[in-house]
Design a protein around this motif. Structure first.
Motif, PDB file in Angstrom:
ATOM      1  N   ARG A   1      55.759  19.377  39.912  1.00 17.70           N
ATOM      2  CA  ARG A   1      56.189  19.021  41.263  1.00 17.70           C
ATOM      3  C   ARG A   1      55.044  19.207  42.259  1.00 17.70           C
ATOM      4  NH1 ARG A   1      61.027  22.611  42.119  1.00 17.70           N
ATOM      5  NH2 ARG A   1      61.355  22.759  39.920  1.00 17.70           N
ATOM      6  N   GLU A   2      54.321  20.289  42.107  1.00 16.21           N
ATOM      7  CA  GLU A   2      53.190  20.542  43.001  1.00 16.21           C
ATOM      8  C   GLU A   2      52.139  19.444  42.834  1.00 16.21           C
ATOM      9  OE1 GLU A   2      51.348  22.318  46.003  1.00 16.21           O
ATOM     10  OE2 GLU A   2      53.263  23.024  45.257  1.00 16.21           O
ATOM     11  N   GLN A   3      51.870  19.110  41.593  1.00 13.72           N
ATOM     12  CA  GLN A   3      50.898  18.039  41.345  1.00 13.72           C
ATOM     13  C   GLN A   3      51.411  16.717  41.897  1.00 13.72           C
ATOM     14  OE1 GLN A   3      50.248  18.115  37.105  1.00 13.72           O
ATOM     15  NE2 GLN A   3      48.790  19.838  37.224  1.00 13.72           N
TER      16      GLN A   3
ATOM     17  N   GLU B   1      51.169  12.547  45.972  1.00 12.06           N
ATOM     18  CA  GLU B   1      51.796  11.810  47.055  1.00 12.06           C
ATOM     19  C   GLU B   1      51.023  12.022  48.364  1.00 12.06           C
ATOM     20  OE1 GLU B   1      55.970  12.558  47.508  1.00 12.06           O
ATOM     21  OE2 GLU B   1      56.352  12.128  45.392  1.00 12.06           O
ATOM     22  N   PHE B   2      50.608  13.279  48.560  1.00 12.39           N
ATOM     23  CA  PHE B   2      49.840  13.564  49.760  1.00 12.39           C
ATOM     24  C   PHE B   2      48.523  12.777  49.742  1.00 12.39           C
ATOM     25  CE2 PHE B   2      46.897  16.289  52.189  1.00 12.39           C
ATOM     26  CZ  PHE B   2      47.536  16.221  53.408  1.00 12.39           C
ATOM     27  N   GLU B   3      47.855  12.711  48.650  1.00 15.57           N
ATOM     28  CA  GLU B   3      46.606  11.950  48.505  1.00 15.57           C
ATOM     29  C   GLU B   3      46.879  10.468  48.707  1.00 15.57           C
ATOM     30  OE1 GLU B   3      43.257  12.490  47.929  1.00 15.57           O
ATOM     31  OE2 GLU B   3      43.781  14.554  48.390  1.00 15.57           O
ATOM     32  N   ARG B   4      47.953  10.042  48.149  1.00 15.44           N
ATOM     33  CA  ARG B   4      48.293   8.638  48.274  1.00 15.44           C
ATOM     34  C   ARG B   4      48.588   8.288  49.736  1.00 15.44           C
ATOM     35  NH1 ARG B   4      53.314   5.788  45.581  1.00 15.44           N
ATOM     36  NH2 ARG B   4      52.585   3.678  45.868  1.00 15.44           N
ATOM     37  N   GLU B   5      49.305   9.182  50.399  1.00 12.64           N
ATOM     38  CA  GLU B   5      49.583   8.946  51.808  1.00 12.64           C
ATOM     39  C   GLU B   5      48.295   8.958  52.612  1.00 12.64           C
ATOM     40  OE1 GLU B   5      52.536  11.365  53.688  1.00 12.64           O
ATOM     41  OE2 GLU B   5      53.915  11.053  52.052  1.00 12.64           O
ATOM     42  N   LYS B   6      47.431   9.840  52.216  1.00  9.55           N
ATOM     43  CA  LYS B   6      46.156   9.905  52.908  1.00  9.55           C
ATOM     44  C   LYS B   6      45.395   8.594  52.744  1.00  9.55           C
ATOM     45  CE  LYS B   6      43.589  14.147  53.321  1.00  9.55           C
ATOM     46  NZ  LYS B   6      42.687  15.018  52.649  1.00  9.55           N
ATOM     47  N   GLN B   7      45.437   8.091  51.594  1.00  8.13           N
ATOM     48  CA  GLN B   7      44.732   6.848  51.319  1.00  8.13           C
ATOM     49  C   GLN B   7      45.423   5.674  52.021  1.00  8.13           C
ATOM     50  OE1 GLN B   7      44.381   6.382  47.124  1.00  8.13           O
ATOM     51  NE2 GLN B   7      42.804   7.970  46.955  1.00  8.13           N
ATOM     52  N   LEU B   8      46.729   5.766  52.128  1.00 10.07           N
ATOM     53  CA  LEU B   8      47.457   4.681  52.742  1.00 10.07           C
ATOM     54  C   LEU B   8      47.351   4.697  54.268  1.00 10.07           C
ATOM     55  CD1 LEU B   8      50.708   4.516  50.627  1.00 10.07           C
ATOM     56  CD2 LEU B   8      48.826   2.919  50.640  1.00 10.07           C
ATOM     57  N   THR B   9      47.070   5.787  54.823  1.00  4.59           N
ATOM     58  CA  THR B   9      46.967   5.845  56.271  1.00  4.59           C
ATOM     59  C   THR B   9      45.737   5.052  56.721  1.00  4.59           C
ATOM     60  OG1 THR B   9      45.850   7.957  56.128  1.00  4.59           O
ATOM     61  CG2 THR B   9      48.162   8.009  56.702  1.00  4.59           C
ATOM     62  N   ALA B  10      45.880   4.427  57.880  1.00  9.16           N
ATOM     63  CA  ALA B  10      44.817   3.554  58.338  1.00  9.16           C
ATOM     64  C   ALA B  10      43.632   4.390  58.840  1.00  9.16           C
ATOM     65  CB  ALA B  10      45.322   2.701  59.492  1.00  9.16           C
ATOM     66  N   LYS B  11      42.477   3.814  58.513  1.00  9.19           N
ATOM     67  CA  LYS B  11      41.285   4.499  58.911  1.00  9.19           C
ATOM     68  C   LYS B  11      40.677   3.699  60.091  1.00  9.19           C
ATOM     69  CE  LYS B  11      40.075   6.036  54.335  1.00  9.19           C
ATOM     70  NZ  LYS B  11      39.132   5.977  53.321  1.00  9.19           N
ATOM     71  N   PRO B  12      40.313   4.418  61.076  1.00  9.77           N
ATOM     72  CA  PRO B  12      39.671   3.666  62.167  1.00  9.77           C
ATOM     73  C   PRO B  12      38.319   3.106  61.708  1.00  9.77           C
ATOM     74  CG  PRO B  12      39.784   6.013  62.654  1.00  9.77           C
ATOM     75  CD  PRO B  12      40.419   5.795  61.357  1.00  9.77           C
ATOM     76  N   ALA B  13      38.029   1.937  62.264  1.00 10.07           N
ATOM     77  CA  ALA B  13      36.810   1.278  61.858  1.00 10.07           C
ATOM     78  C   ALA B  13      35.621   1.893  62.598  1.00 10.07           C
ATOM     79  CB  ALA B  13      36.884  -0.176  62.209  1.00 10.07           C
ATOM     80  N   LYS B  14      34.556   1.855  61.921  1.00  5.38           N
ATOM     81  CA  LYS B  14      33.358   2.462  62.466  1.00  5.38           C
ATOM     82  C   LYS B  14      32.608   1.398  63.252  1.00  5.38           C
ATOM     83  CE  LYS B  14      32.228   5.821  59.005  1.00  5.38           C
ATOM     84  NZ  LYS B  14      31.289   6.240  58.103  1.00  5.38           N
ATOM     85  N   ARG B  15      32.157   1.744  64.353  1.00  4.39           N
ATOM     86  CA  ARG B  15      31.392   0.813  65.166  1.00  4.39           C
ATOM     87  C   ARG B  15      29.930   1.088  64.989  1.00  4.39           C
ATOM     88  NH1 ARG B  15      34.502   0.439  70.640  1.00  4.39           N
ATOM     89  NH2 ARG B  15      36.422  -0.044  69.736  1.00  4.39           N
TER      90      ARG B  15
END
Length: 172
Positions: A150-152, A157-171
């Protein structure tokens, strides 16, 4: 000796005195002194007493000796019976002690059976506790594994959510 006859009613003596017999001369006071007659009477009385004693002894002594012998035999038989009775009493005591020993052995057998049953029960309980400990250990390991999974899963899931969250674009 003869028993003296009672005096006649008129007070006159009718027979010879006991010390005199028929045909014996009557002692006259002038013939002998009173002491001499007394000595002769004592001598005759001593002889009579002696003869009476001998007759009495000869009459009763054999019966008394037989009675004495019978009493000695009875005493010996009584001693033998007492010895036999003591032996029987000791045998009875031995038998009684044997009964006590038998009772002790029976009691010891009973307690031995109880101990054997307790030992069997303790072994059975030991086996059950060992099985329960193994089962508890397996359940604990399973729970730990499930918690770890469950912890894993949460971390994934936390990693996946992190990856799914939008990243601001770099200027640049």
């Amino acid at each position: 000796m003869s028993v003296p006859e009672p005096p006649s009613p008129d007070g006159v003596l009718t027979g010879l005195p006991d010390s005199l017999r028929a045909g014996d001369p009557t002692p006259d006071l002038s013939d002998t002194s009173p002491d001499e007659g007394l000595l002769e009477a004592l001598t005759i009385e001593d002889k009579a007493v002696e003869q009476l004693a001998e007759g009495l002894l000869s009459h009763y002594l054999p019966d008394l000796q037989r009675s004495k012998q019978a009493l000695q035999e009875l005493t010996q038989n009584q001693v033998v019976l007492l010895d036999t009775l003591e032996q029987e009493i000791s045998k009875f005591k031995e038998c009684h002690s044997m009964l006590d020993i038998n009772a002790l052995f029976t009691e010891a057998k009973h307690y031995h059976t109880k101990l054997v049953n307790i030992r069997k029960e303790m072994l059975m309980l030991h086996e059950k506790t060992s099985k329960l400990k193994k089962r508890a250990l397996k359940l604990q390991q399973k729970r730990q594994k499930e918690e770890l999974e469950r912890e894993q899963q949460r971390e994934k899931e936390f990693e996946r959510e992190k990856q799914l969250t939008a990243k601001p674009a770099k200027r640049t």
